[in-house]
Write an enzyme that holds these catalytic residues in place. Sequence first.
Site, PDB file in Angstrom:
ATOM      1  N   ILE A 125       0.857  -1.180   0.000  1.00  0.00           N
ATOM      2  CA  ILE A 125       0.000   0.000   0.000  1.00  0.00           C
ATOM      3  C   ILE A 125       0.896   1.233   0.000  1.00  0.00           C
ATOM      4  O   ILE A 125       1.699   1.425   0.911  1.00  0.00           O
ATOM      5  CB  ILE A 125      -0.929   0.006   1.232  1.00  0.00           C
ATOM      6  N   LYS A 126       0.742   2.061  -1.031  1.00  0.00           N
ATOM      7  CA  LYS A 126       1.588   3.250  -1.156  1.00  0.00           C
ATOM      8  C   LYS A 126       0.965   4.429  -0.414  1.00  0.00           C
ATOM      9  O   LYS A 126      -0.206   4.753  -0.603  1.00  0.00           O
ATOM     10  CB  LYS A 126       1.784   3.629  -2.629  1.00  0.00           C
ATOM     11  N   LEU A 127       1.791   5.051   0.406  1.00  0.00           N
ATOM     12  CA  LEU A 127       1.372   6.209   1.195  1.00  0.00           C
ATOM     13  C   LEU A 127       2.397   7.321   1.032  1.00  0.00           C
ATOM     14  O   LEU A 127       3.603   7.054   0.944  1.00  0.00           O
ATOM     15  CB  LEU A 127       1.285   5.839   2.679  1.00  0.00           C
TER      16      LEU A 127
END
EC number: 2.2.1.2
Length: 317
Positions: A125-127
Amino acid sequence: MTTALDQLKQYTTVVADTGDFQQLAQYKPQDATTNPSLILKAVQKDDYKPLLEKTVKAHASKPVGAIIDQLLIAFGTEILKIIPGRVSTEVDARLSFDTEGSIAKGRELIALYKEHGIGRERVLIKLASTWEGIRAAEVLQKEGIHCNMTLLFSLAQAAACAEAGAQLISPFVGRIYDWYKKNAGSAWDEAKDGGANDPGVKSVRRIYAYYKKFGYKTEVMGASFRTPGQILELAGCDLLTISPDLLQKLHESTEKVERKLSPDIAKESDIERVPVDESSFRFLVNDEAMATEKLAEGIRAFAADAIKLEKLIDALR
């Protein structure tokens, strides 16, 4: 002759940075990364209009944000049919300063992947590497949801991500290079300021040394490249995510590739620990004009592309 791409794979895990999954197979990357801009670019191609239209039609009654999530998952699912490793799927950039919103969105994306039969071990999950994004990653990581921290331009961001236990960071090489080159103006000398002296390359090298010296498990994945030279200067980095255009150039090249980064050399670095409490983090990022400007610019650009994607979807409903 062995290609530069094959030589690079001896030292570094090669990742494809694209939403255009039809280009993936020929380069045999381990992982793949996507972002809102790459998905927007892909769905505007004729090859992907059927996937876009099918997704919108299947979820037409849902809010546009939910349809975008389904589209991200559709692309991620197709990508995972081609690669053996992980795909990175990005949380809406408009949540970059919303810890709880980012946590909720990360959980939602993982749940949607599960509905498609894909386990969380195959998804990152890219944050955004804001203070709030890093805190979200800290919570998600403890739940077994692995995070890829993006829009990372400084050692302070990298240090905070590592302390939070993030799975992986994506320090941006090309955007750092762009900033320094633009600000230098006519004083920029590519022969002197590029190559091993490239500010983006030096930034990743420093972060890599910091992680290896202090024993962090967080993976370093150099990102946002402008030239094959920038990539090869980081041979040996844990991972490098590379656009199809640059993968093709490396595939066509037979230039000899030498390892430039290694844990043993990095551990000998004289780099010192960086404080990672909130006030220190905010001051250090603010104190570095490049990091402040590129982080803000990156969030704005990803948010703008998310809005364009929403309009595209609304027009199809």
